[in-house]
Write an enzyme that holds these catalytic residues in place. Sequence first.
Site, PDB file in Angstrom:
ATOM      1  N   ALA A  13      18.767 -19.031   3.111  1.00 39.02           N
ATOM      2  CA  ALA A  13      18.027 -18.898   4.371  1.00 39.02           C
ATOM      3  C   ALA A  13      18.381 -17.574   5.035  1.00 39.02           C
ATOM      4  O   ALA A  13      19.416 -16.976   4.760  1.00 39.02           O
ATOM      5  CB  ALA A  13      18.367 -20.066   5.293  1.00 39.02           C
ATOM      6  N   CYS A  14      17.502 -17.155   5.922  1.00 41.50           N
ATOM      7  CA  CYS A  14      17.708 -15.934   6.690  1.00 41.50           C
ATOM      8  C   CYS A  14      19.062 -16.010   7.402  1.00 41.50           C
ATOM      9  O   CYS A  14      19.402 -17.068   7.920  1.00 41.50           O
ATOM     10  CB  CYS A  14      16.570 -15.817   7.707  1.00 41.50           C
ATOM     11  SG  CYS A  14      16.591 -14.298   8.637  1.00 41.50           S
ATOM     12  N   PRO A  15      19.847 -14.984   7.421  1.00 40.67           N
ATOM     13  CA  PRO A  15      19.589 -13.607   6.976  1.00 40.67           C
ATOM     14  C   PRO A  15      20.161 -13.298   5.588  1.00 40.67           C
ATOM     15  O   PRO A  15      20.239 -12.135   5.219  1.00 40.67           O
ATOM     16  CB  PRO A  15      20.330 -12.789   8.027  1.00 40.67           C
ATOM     17  CG  PRO A  15      21.569 -13.598   8.289  1.00 40.67           C
ATOM     18  CD  PRO A  15      21.104 -15.056   8.196  1.00 40.67           C
TER      19      PRO A  15
END
Length: 75
Positions: A13-15
């Site tokens: 998942a981001c980042p």
Amino acid sequence: MNVTKVLNAKGLACPMPIVKTKKAINELETGEIIEIHATDKGAKSDLAAWAKSGGHELLKDTEEDGVLKFWVKKG
């Protein structure tokens, strides 16, 4: 396209896709190409913005079976 390195950022998942891409691209020479595989939909806009701000070039991006693929040329 002559890819120097392939980065698997699927499931992150981001980042994290950007963090891993930044680390991996530092190992490349100017003009070399990294291919990034990600599943986070946000990676599309994030990688494009990151490449531009870092002086790199997003050559191409595609999506196959839910996997986003990016080709970035180191600036």
